[in-house]
Design a protein around this motif. Structure first.
Motif, mmCIF file in Angstrom:
data_model
loop_
_atom_site.group_PDB
_atom_site.id
_atom_site.type_symbol
_atom_site.label_atom_id
_atom_site.label_comp_id
_atom_site.label_asym_id
_atom_site.label_seq_id
_atom_site.Cartn_x
_atom_site.Cartn_y
_atom_site.Cartn_z
ATOM 1 N N GLY A 44 0.873 -1.299 -0.081
ATOM 2 C CA GLY A 44 0.159 0.020 -0.203
ATOM 3 C C GLY A 44 0.861 1.175 0.024
ATOM 4 O O GLY A 44 0.277 2.543 -0.428
ATOM 5 N N ARG A 61 2.711 1.115 -4.056
ATOM 6 C CA ARG A 61 1.965 1.355 -5.122
ATOM 7 C C ARG A 61 1.619 2.751 -5.642
ATOM 8 O O ARG A 61 1.579 3.243 -6.550
ATOM 9 N N PRO A 62 1.286 3.458 -4.771
ATOM 10 C CA PRO A 62 0.908 4.965 -4.901
ATOM 11 C C PRO A 62 2.206 5.620 -5.638
ATOM 12 O O PRO A 62 2.012 6.521 -6.463
ATOM 13 N N THR A 87 -7.894 -7.655 -5.115
ATOM 14 C CA THR A 87 -7.880 -6.996 -3.871
ATOM 15 C C THR A 87 -8.892 -6.031 -4.014
ATOM 16 O O THR A 87 -9.725 -6.207 -4.850
ATOM 17 N N ARG A 88 -8.910 -4.967 -3.292
ATOM 18 C CA ARG A 88 -9.891 -4.001 -2.852
ATOM 19 C C ARG A 88 -10.126 -3.387 -4.352
ATOM 20 O O ARG A 88 -8.952 -2.819 -4.872
ATOM 21 N N ASP A 123 -10.948 -0.014 -4.752
ATOM 22 C CA ASP A 123 -10.412 1.257 -4.579
ATOM 23 C C ASP A 123 -8.969 1.281 -5.024
ATOM 24 O O ASP A 123 -8.547 2.350 -5.426
ATOM 25 N N SER A 124 -8.305 0.113 -4.787
ATOM 26 C CA SER A 124 -6.967 0.302 -5.154
ATOM 27 C C SER A 124 -6.361 0.054 -6.754
ATOM 28 O O SER A 124 -5.225 0.160 -7.266
ATOM 29 N N ASP A 161 -4.727 2.911 -8.890
ATOM 30 C CA ASP A 161 -3.302 3.269 -8.686
ATOM 31 C C ASP A 161 -2.542 1.974 -9.398
ATOM 32 O O ASP A 161 -1.502 2.215 -9.702
ATOM 33 N N THR A 162 -3.283 0.881 -9.404
ATOM 34 C CA THR A 162 -2.418 -0.494 -10.024
ATOM 35 C C THR A 162 -2.355 -0.283 -11.203
ATOM 36 O O THR A 162 -1.126 -0.604 -12.103
#
Length: 322
Positions: free
Chosen positions: A109, A112-113, A287-288, A290-291, A294-295
């Motif tokens: 987390g 990744r950003p 995964t979630r 909302d990520s 960014d992925t």
């Protein structure tokens, strides 16, 4: 403690494992040179907020005292790259790096950003981070862009949440999220993002993004904006009808030739989408949701970095004298 010591730190996974990950391109999809550039570029960006947090309050311990990171920066970066490339779960990564799952999850987390904010690299060190940057670049260079949308499977919303039907794609009939992909004529990604739910049509996604200025080649899913943008969004020609058999045969042959030429011109964007899907995190997002934005941006930035490095090496190769 120097920056190098804080970034490398103790040998958690072992130098042999690190050497394998960095030297074997099949593990991360990136060459050792690209990974070295990532360490040099993202290391200070990762360390700066932690140094600022320490300076924000009076120090009560000596420099270097206190608890140590169980997973130092280099290992966090490598774990994130392996996770994006192969879609390895956090539990498996925790076993590999000999830490707990609760250490891997925040590590990914954090990195990744940072990878997402790098943007897409093109000529030299120029990077395009937003859609406005892409439009400015295309307007300044006069290039023709290629546009398409790709669907990425995601998990279904929980039973206690609403909007169960919104992620369902009308084409594939699965829970998916749709991302916009823009490339140049050479097949270099310029932008990946503008994520929408799977039920949103391609044309609606393009209208929301405001793609009207440069000339863009798109498929039949974007035929609506052609007249609205005065021909800036170029789509395959519509099929025409005729009552006369000879004229109809000529129209059909002309129509197929025009569609084939249009498809051949925009095939690079299809190849880019295929390269993006080689990263298992985009083939199916586990995964979630909302990520996912960014992925997508992180993988696009890594892909353009590898392409730029490969192109630079190809230009630097000595030519054989005749």
């Amino acid at each position: 403690m120097t920056m190098a010591c804080r970034l490398v730190g103790p040998c958690v996974v072992g130098m042999q494992a690190r050497g394998l990950i960095t030297s074997e391109r099949r593990v991360t999809g990136l060459s050792a040179a690209v990974i070295a550039d990532l360490v040099a570029e993202l290391g200070p960006a990762w360390q700066a907020p932690r140094d600022a947090a320490l300076l924000d309050r009076p120090r009560r311990r000596a420099v270097g005292a206190g608890a140590k990171y169980k997973l130092v920066f280099v290992d966090r970066l490598l774990a994130t790259l392996v996770h994006l490339r192969h879609g390895v779960t956090h539990d498996v990564m925790a076993c590999w790096f000999q830490v707990d799952r609760s250490t891997i999850t925040p590590a990914v987390g954090e990195i990744r950003p940072l990878l997402a904010d790098r943007g897409c690299r093109i000529e030299g060190r120029l990077r395009l981070r937003t859609l406005a940057d892409v439009m400015t670049h295309l307007g300044a260079t006069g290039q023709t862009a290629l546009m398409d949308a790709t669907e990425i499977g995601v998990r279904r919303p929980g039973a206690h949440r609403g909007g169960h039907s919104r992620p369902i794609s009308g084409k594939s009939r699965i829970n998916a999220t749709k991302a916009l992909v823009i490339t140049d004529e050479r097949g270099r990604p310029l932008f990946c993002g503008e994520v929408r739910a799977g039920s949103v049509a391609d044309i609606t996604q393009a209208r929301d993004a405001g793609l009207v200025d440069p000339q863009i080649l798109a498929d039949a899913g974007y035929q609506g904006p052609t007249a609205q943008t005065h021909g800036q969004v170029v789509t395959p020609p519509h099929k025409r009808r005729s009552k006369h058999l000879e004229h109809l045969q000529w129209l059909m042959a002309h129509h197929e030739a025009a569609r084939f030429a249009h498809s051949s011109a925009r095939i690079p964007v299809e190849h880019v989408i295929a390269h993006l899907k080689n990263w298992r995190a985009l083939a199916r997002h586990h995964t979630r949701r909302d990520s996912l934005p960014d992925t997508i941006r992180a993988v696009a930035g890594l892909l353009t970095g590898q392409q730029a490095t490969h192109h630079t090496k190809a230009l630097a190769l000595p030519t054989t004298p005749a």
